[in-house]
Scaffold this motif. Structure first.
Motif, PDB file in Angstrom:
ATOM      1  N   SER A   1      -9.185  -5.767  -7.094  1.00 34.63           N
ATOM      2  CA  SER A   1      -8.424  -5.020  -5.653  1.00 34.63           C
ATOM      3  C   SER A   1      -7.083  -4.613  -5.920  1.00 34.63           C
ATOM      4  CB  SER A   1      -7.832  -6.287  -4.758  1.00 34.63           C
ATOM      5  OG  SER A   1      -6.389  -7.023  -5.637  1.00 34.63           O
TER       6      SER A   1
ATOM      7  N   VAL B   1      -8.331  -0.720  -7.102  1.00 32.81           N
ATOM      8  CA  VAL B   1      -8.655  -0.042  -6.593  1.00 32.81           C
ATOM      9  C   VAL B   1      -7.777   0.612  -6.040  1.00 32.81           C
ATOM     10  CG1 VAL B   1      -9.964   0.267  -4.110  1.00 32.81           C
ATOM     11  CG2 VAL B   1     -11.246  -1.250  -5.869  1.00 32.81           C
ATOM     12  N   PHE B   2      -6.503   0.032  -5.685  1.00 29.56           N
ATOM     13  CA  PHE B   2      -5.308  -0.112  -4.710  1.00 29.56           C
ATOM     14  C   PHE B   2      -4.939   1.000  -5.061  1.00 29.56           C
ATOM     15  CE2 PHE B   2      -1.084   0.533  -3.240  1.00 29.56           C
ATOM     16  CZ  PHE B   2      -1.558   0.177  -1.585  1.00 29.56           C
TER      17      PHE B   2
ATOM     18  N   ILE C   1      -6.943   4.271  -5.478  1.00 32.52           N
ATOM     19  CA  ILE C   1      -7.227   5.667  -4.180  1.00 32.52           C
ATOM     20  C   ILE C   1      -6.063   6.184  -4.308  1.00 32.52           C
ATOM     21  CG2 ILE C   1      -7.271   5.087  -1.964  1.00 32.52           C
ATOM     22  CD1 ILE C   1      -9.732   5.302  -3.582  1.00 32.52           C
ATOM     23  N   ASN C   2      -4.416   5.326  -3.964  1.00 36.64           N
ATOM     24  CA  ASN C   2      -3.192   5.917  -3.881  1.00 36.64           C
ATOM     25  C   ASN C   2      -2.926   7.130  -4.717  1.00 36.64           C
ATOM     26  OD1 ASN C   2      -1.732   3.939  -1.417  1.00 36.64           O
ATOM     27  ND2 ASN C   2      -3.101   3.148  -2.555  1.00 36.64           N
TER      28      ASN C   2
ATOM     29  N   TYR D   1      -0.057  -2.439  -0.654  1.00 35.08           N
ATOM     30  CA  TYR D   1      -1.034  -3.782  -1.305  1.00 35.08           C
ATOM     31  C   TYR D   1      -0.664  -5.357  -0.162  1.00 35.08           C
ATOM     32  CZ  TYR D   1      -3.608  -6.380  -4.840  1.00 35.08           C
ATOM     33  OH  TYR D   1      -4.539  -7.848  -4.939  1.00 35.08           O
TER      34      TYR D   1
ATOM     35  N   TRP E   1      -2.503  -4.363   2.915  1.00 32.54           N
ATOM     36  CA  TRP E   1      -3.279  -4.720   2.981  1.00 32.54           C
ATOM     37  C   TRP E   1      -4.661  -5.353   2.152  1.00 32.54           C
ATOM     38  CZ3 TRP E   1      -6.534  -3.136  -1.482  1.00 32.54           C
ATOM     39  CH2 TRP E   1      -8.071  -2.517  -1.542  1.00 32.54           C
TER      40      TRP E   1
ATOM     41  N   LEU F   1      -8.738   8.431   3.545  1.00 33.50           N
ATOM     42  CA  LEU F   1      -8.925   6.829   2.230  1.00 33.50           C
ATOM     43  C   LEU F   1      -9.234   5.301   2.551  1.00 33.50           C
ATOM     44  CD1 LEU F   1      -5.747   8.683   0.531  1.00 33.50           C
ATOM     45  CD2 LEU F   1      -8.286   8.657  -0.274  1.00 33.50           C
TER      46      LEU F   1
ATOM     47  N   GLN G   1     -11.435   3.307   0.238  1.00 29.89           N
ATOM     48  CA  GLN G   1     -11.181   2.089  -0.164  1.00 29.89           C
ATOM     49  C   GLN G   1     -11.283   0.990   0.398  1.00 29.89           C
ATOM     50  OE1 GLN G   1      -5.766   1.283  -1.097  1.00 29.89           O
ATOM     51  NE2 GLN G   1      -6.105   0.495   0.834  1.00 29.89           N
TER      52      GLN G   1
END
Length: 327
Positions: free
Chosen positions: A22, A25-26, A29-30, A67, A70, A281, A285
């Motif tokens: 996680s 991935v975060f 993507i950012n 994060y 999320w 996005l 994500q």
């Protein structure tokens, strides 16, 4: 209890891997270039309007706090909201998951059904021309991308023969027969390529069995090659085969992204590509995280299947748990 502790330890590894995934991935993507707010409002938007939308979407908050928000949503089953439509992502992904799941599972069933007999045949006839031909064909199949196989199948069965539809999707609940007809070509496109990969591993697993002493003993007492291989070889080769099948399931999930676009299937792959094209996005994500979670879950299930097939692994798990308890 020792076995239960071993299973809990595997579960802990799965949760830890999911947490690390996680973060990755975060972070990735950012790090992508571009401003979501600017994409939504278009090139004619004023800086003040873009800044206002960024505040509304929470993009001005520090990355660690975003994060945590999320992750908090994920723990409650909330995948967030689309940056373009502001609709919940969860129902959007759920509506596509069934399509991708059907495609991947059916493709793997086809791949295993083809690879097991061909791999065993190639192993038993490895010193004959027929076995060499099967090995050569599997090598050729491994080198061909799934989307090219899909296009060839469309040209043959849809364009020339008119036996099957070239694209589109019908829900299973609406018309089961048409659902199956529209999945035949994409399933074959994925399954044939994966079968070519599996044939090589199945052949290698069975060749190892053919060289074992217990196989020679079975042959010495009068058993045929086929009977000895099916009686002793299948179980002993099963561990390697399950390993490869588990890994190929993860590969199929990735391959489905392209195949769904070729055959215009409303699955997660098509949703992912559409979201990348529109720079949505949050949806990208969420989908990537779902795919990663599925892959990690498959690997965890494969690990547990090891113990079910090989008693030595169960004994090792019990021994490890006992050593930890003693310490």
């Amino acid at each position: 209890m020792p076995v239960a502790r071993a299973l809990l330890r595997r579960l802990a590894v799965f949760v830890a891997s999911l947490l690390v995934a996680s973060v990755v991935v975060f972070g990735l993507i950012n790090l992508l270039p571009g401003d979501v707010a600017g994409v939504i409002l278009g090139s004619s938007a004023t800086p003040d309007a873009i800044e206002a939308l960024r505040q509304q979407m929470g993009l001005n908050v520090a990355a660690p706090l975003r994060y945590l928000r999320w992750m908090g949503g994920l723990l409650h089953g909330d995948l967030g909201r689309s940056a373009l439509s502001n609709s919940p992502i969860g129902p959007l992904v759920a509506s596509t998951l069934g399509v991708t799941f059907s495609l991947v599972v059916l493709a793997m069933i086809v791949a295993v059904a083809v690879a097991l007999p061909l791999g065993a045949f190639s192993a038993m006839r490895r010193r004959r021309a027929s076995g060499t031909v099967v090995s050569a064909l599997s090598q050729l199949g491994m080198s061909v991308p799934a989307f090219l196989v899909g296009l060839a199948l469309v040209m043959l069965f849809a364009v020339k023969l008119h036996w099957l539809p070239a694209n589109g999707y019908t829900p299973l609940t609406q018309d089961p027969l048409d659902w199956l007809r529209r999945l035949v070509l994409p399933v074959l496109a994925l399954g044939i390529v994966q079968a070519a990969v599996l044939v090589r591993y199945v052949r290698g697993a069975f060749v190892d069995v053919l060289n074992q002493d217990y196989f020679r003993t079975a042959r010495a007492v009068g058993w045929t090659n086929r009977r000895a291989l099916m009686r002793h070889g299948m179980r002993n080769a099963g561990l390697q085969i399950i390993t490869v099948v588990g890994l190929q399931l993860a590969t199929l999930l990735v391959g489905a992204v392209v195949i769904e676009s070729v055959f215009v299937l409303p699955g997660m792959g098509k949703l992912l590509l559409d979201s990348v094209a529109t720079h949505d996005l949050p949806v990208v994500q969420a989908i990537v995280m779902v795919l990663v979670a599925l892959i990690l879950a498959i690997n965890a299930i494969v690990d547990m299947a090891y113990a079910a097939i090989d008693p030595r692994l169960r004994s090792q798990a019990v021994s490890d748990a006992d050593e930890e308890a003693d310490e």
